[in-house]
Design an enzyme around this catalytic site. Structure first.
Site, PDB file in Angstrom:
ATOM      1  N   ARG A  90       0.820  -1.219   0.000  1.00 24.60           N
ATOM      2  CA  ARG A  90       0.000   0.000   0.000  1.00 24.60           C
ATOM      3  C   ARG A  90       0.855   1.271   0.000  1.00 24.60           C
ATOM      4  NH1 ARG A  90      -4.090  -0.719   4.814  1.00 24.60           N
ATOM      5  NH2 ARG A  90      -2.219  -1.640   5.717  1.00 24.60           N
TER       6      ARG A  90
ATOM      7  N   ASN B  87      -6.523  -2.708   1.959  1.00 23.20           N
ATOM      8  CA  ASN B  87      -6.471  -4.171   2.049  1.00 23.20           C
ATOM      9  C   ASN B  87      -7.854  -4.735   2.285  1.00 23.20           C
ATOM     10  OD1 ASN B  87      -3.694  -4.460   1.838  1.00 23.20           O
ATOM     11  ND2 ASN B  87      -3.341  -4.461   4.048  1.00 23.20           N
TER      12      ASN B  87
END
EC number: 6.2.-.-
Length: 808
Positions: free
Chosen positions: A27, A45
């Site tokens: 990320r 996520n």
């Protein structure tokens, strides 16, 4: 999910990334690239991996996706990037990282990773906040599988949840430009786990005795003083001592009840390892990789060491008795780096357990079980959720010109598990399957979405502690991955604990149960990792191991199977010979020698006046003969492993007894390899013939008849031929015989152009290369293992593949 609104003629895309993309800094990388490409949106996520929403110009989004493929974090592995246009009702003015969401689990669990160079530099930098901190990590390294309790991989779902980040760590965690941006286990000396030293006898420690920087540094002094230290590491406890001190290594072996099996070593750096072993470029790369496995390295010959410093402090002989290779690894956590900082010698670093029991992972359990072995404990207070052993690997055929100059994994655990193995064409849409694995070197395997998720090495399921560890790990995987199998695959052996548990699970959940023949599973595992599609034509699998349960109720172990994923046909075998005393034959190898001589020569032993025959005549041969005649505790077994044991014992290696399965065979390989390296052209192998085994009136089954080999070997014993010559002649002769059997089979009714070499006997690198060379010279494609072990540690992959194929 949030959807973006297309504005100002810009396009909006929904992007789904699948693979190993959680807990690896994915990320933060998406965030950085999106900002570089001047995109707006969000990344997060969930149970399927990582989702991304991006708004911007088409060329900017295309550039972003391409850079994501190229610049993904070092521990990440992208399996798929799926892009869809969509309409949404929310407008973003920036790019942000969203909180994780809980959905159906489809993502992968990342493997634990060795300390990265940046973190390693920080722990030795006196001006760093992480100076001498043994739990330093970032998004590029540190614990993953060993600390996770559930997905998605967020701090609250790991054993780091109890350590609340301090303000400084929060700033690191929230700063997109920081290496620790969203690094879930990040911590520092202020807020993170702590390590401390204890005496095993419970007495207080007098710090000034060690002249130490801290408790971790004290380990170095203790090892130098000849103490044994139990160290709580990443995936379990290890027992550490000075590897150059024969007395302390012997003490460790005696206390641990591990008399002969080689012990693993760790050294501070490559330079120290190179004093003791030859290290190729490929082996160095493995040692320094994020997986940081134990690598089997060829010992340096003492006579070839010109630098006097290289022969100081030799490795204790009892570290790896009778071996040509040492198993070395480099420090893979900050704790190990700090403990070894002042050590110029290697240490033994072997699993913290009693022989045959699982590695300890809990502090109190270690205090109880290891107090009789260790003098000191180095504890810490970060819980180990998943037991993870060290992986063991080697490079086959370093000097070979062919494709078998490749990586082979012998134990798949830390650093590799549970990274999924992508199955070949045809497995994608098959419903979930669970394979239970074998009794020895157990792993289990989950099939979903065309991927096989192989557990870390569990070990031998021969005692209560091991079986409980197996059940606990299986439950954890099923829960973590929300895996709901539609079928369960088991080995045919009715007494395997994995088989019994599989039957119980199938009955309790009304699931289809698929019994898989042991050697068929070995062959299918080799096919699957070599990417043969589900409808591939059959290959000839040569499966050589200790034993497996045959479909005829006998024990197999030297098999030539024409196999695809759905079935097999047995086209050849090794000669079935009685295993006198059943399992006793594994640990008293002379029993195999006598059984083979009896099978070769009939009622009477050969008349030669040999020390071997004198030895055997001191055994209760009349009783043993009756056992064979009446079939009492002497099952027939076509075992490749027991043939090696019989030959080793015959020439005087591990004759009376051995402490672990295959000990004689490993020693036999070691002396044969040394001799063949220098006398290759002189060696003529012992002869075998091919005979036919009448099989209940069906087509006769060809088998390798070792009687000529035994005649020649006994003659060599009479002539006083050196052990290493006989060992070399046996290896070469067996390789010739295997190639002859393949030649006979392929020019029979079946046309063979592809052969899979599998089973634990093919961990023998000498036999693997000798057989492979002959088959390739015959124009046959040779398939070998590289992603899973050839031994029973890879069996569950084959079970999953067969059960999946049969479901169609």
């Amino acid at each position: 999910m949030v959807r973006l609104k297309s504005t100002n003629a810009e396009i909006v895309e929904e992007i789904r990334v699948r693979g190993t993309v959680q807990g690896v800094g994915f990320r933060p990388t998406v965030y950085r690239l999106a900002k570089d490409c001047r995109l707006r949106g969000e990344v997060g996520n969930d149970g399927e991996g990582v989702w991304i929403y991006v708004a911007g110009k088409q060329d900017a989004i295309d550039t972003f996706v391409e850079r994501l493929r190229v610049e993904c974090p070092p521990l990440a592995k992208i399996e798929a990037i799926i892009r869809h246009p969509y309409e949404g009702d929310r407008i973003f003015t920036d790019f942000t990282i969203a909180e994780s969401s809980s959905t159906s689990i489809r993502t992968e669990i990342a493997a634990d990773a060795a300390t990265c160079p940046a973190c390693r530099a920080e722990i030795f930098d006196p001006f760093s906040r992480w100076y001498r901190y043994p739990f330093t990590n970032c998004t590029h390294c540190g614990p993953r599988l060993s600390i996770i309790k559930r997905l998605p991989y967020d701090r609250g779902n790991t054993s780091m949840a109890e350590f609340k980040m301090c303000p400084d760590c929060i700033r690191n965690y929230e700063d997109p430009s920081d290496r620790r941006f969203h690094a879930q286990p990040t911590a520092c000396p202020v807020c993170g786990p702590k390590a401390w030293l204890e005496r095993s006898d419970g007495k207080p420690i007098t710090a000034h005795v060690f002249s130490m920087l801290d408790d971790v540094d004290a380990v170095c002094t203790l090892i130098q003083q000849g103490q044994i230290v139990a160290i709580k590491g990443l995936g379990g406890f290890h027992l550490a001592c000075d590897a150059t001190n024969e007395a302390v290594v012997q003490k460790l072996r005696y206390s641990k009840r591990r008399p002969d099996k080689p012990l693993a070593l760790m050294a501070r750096n490559i330079n120290i390892i190179e004093k003791y072993c030859l290290v190729s470029a490929a082996e160095r790369e493995l040692l320094e990789s994020p997986a940081a496995p134990i690598v089997l390295l060829q010992k340096r010959e003492r006579d070839n060491q010109s630098d006097e410093s290289k022969i100081q402090n030799p490795i204790a002989p009892s570290v790896a008795p009778g071996q040509n290779y040492l198993g070395f690894m480099l420090p893979y956590t900050p704790l190990h780096h700090l403990a070894l900082k002042r050590l110029e010698i290697p240490i033994v670093l072997t699993s913290g357990n009693l022989s045959d029991e699982p590695q300890c992972i809990d502090n109190e359990d270690a205090r109880k079980k290891l107090a009789g072995i260790a003098d000191y404990f180095l504890f810490h207070n970060r819980d180990i959720v998943n037991r993870v052993d060290d992986s063991v690997v080697c490079i086959i055929g370093i000097n070979s010109h062919d494709a078998r100059n490749r990586f082979q994994i012998l134990r798949r655990a830390r650093g590799y598990a549970p990274a999924p193995i992508n199955l070949p064409e045809g497995f994608k849409d098959i419903p979930p399957v669970l394979a239970m694995g074998s009794q020895l070197k157990n792993t289990f395997c989950l099939l979903r979405d065309g991927q096989a998720i192989l557990s870390q090495h569990i070990g031998d399921l021969e005692n209560v502690a091991a079986s409980e560890a197996y059940k606990k790990t299986l439950d954890l995987y099923l829960s973590l991955l929300e895996h709901q199998p539609t079928a369960i695959a088991i080995d045919l052996h009715p007494e395997y604990l994995s088989t019994k548990l599989g039957k119980e699970l199938a009955a309790a959940n009304s699931l289809k149960l698929s019994g898989i023949q042991h050697h068929h599973a070995h062959v299918a595992a080799c096919m699957a990792e070599n990417n043969l599609p589900i409808n591939a034509p059959p290959v000839l699998g040569i499966a050589l191991d200790g034993l497996g349960y045959g479909e005829d109720g006998t024990l197999w172990g030297g098999e030539f199977l024409l196999a695809d994923y759905r079935g097999y046909k047995r086209l050849g075998t090794f000669k079935p010979v009685a295993m006198l005393g059943g399992e006793q034959a594994i640990y008293q190898p002379w029993r195999n020698t006598y059984a083979h001589l009896k099978a070769a020569f009939g009622a009477e032993l050969p008349p030669e006046n040999l020390e071997l025959l004198t030895f055997l005549k001191q055994k209760p041969l009349i009783l043993l003969d009756q056992m064979i005649e009446k079939g009492i505790n002497s099952p027939l077994a076509s075992s490749g492993g027991r043939l090696f044991d019989a030959v080793a014992a015959a020439i005087g290696i591990c004759r009376e007894s051995c402490s672990y399965e295959g000990q004689g065979a490993i020693a036999l390989e070691a002396i044969a390899e040394s001799y063949i390296l220098t006398h290759s052209e002189e060696i003529e192998g012992y002869p075998f013939t091919i005979a036919n085994l009448e099989d209940g009136g069906q087509s006769p089954l060809p088998y390798l008849e070792p009687r000529p080999m035994w005649q020649a070997l006994l003659e060599d014993l009479k002539q006083g031929t050196p052990q290493e010559v006989m060992a070399a002649k046996f290896h070469r002769g067996l390789a010739n015989a295997i190639a002859s059997m393949v030649d006979r089979i392929r020019y029979g009714e079946e046309k063979i152009d592809r052969v899979a070499l599998t089973g634990g006997v093919f961990q023998n690198r000498l036999l693997l290369v000798e057989v492979g060379d002959r088959l390739q010279a015959m124009g046959i494609q040779v398939l070998t293992h590289g992603k899973v072990p050839p031994n029973d540690g890879g069996l569950s992959l084959g079970q999953v593949a067969i059960a999946a194929a049969r479901s169609l």
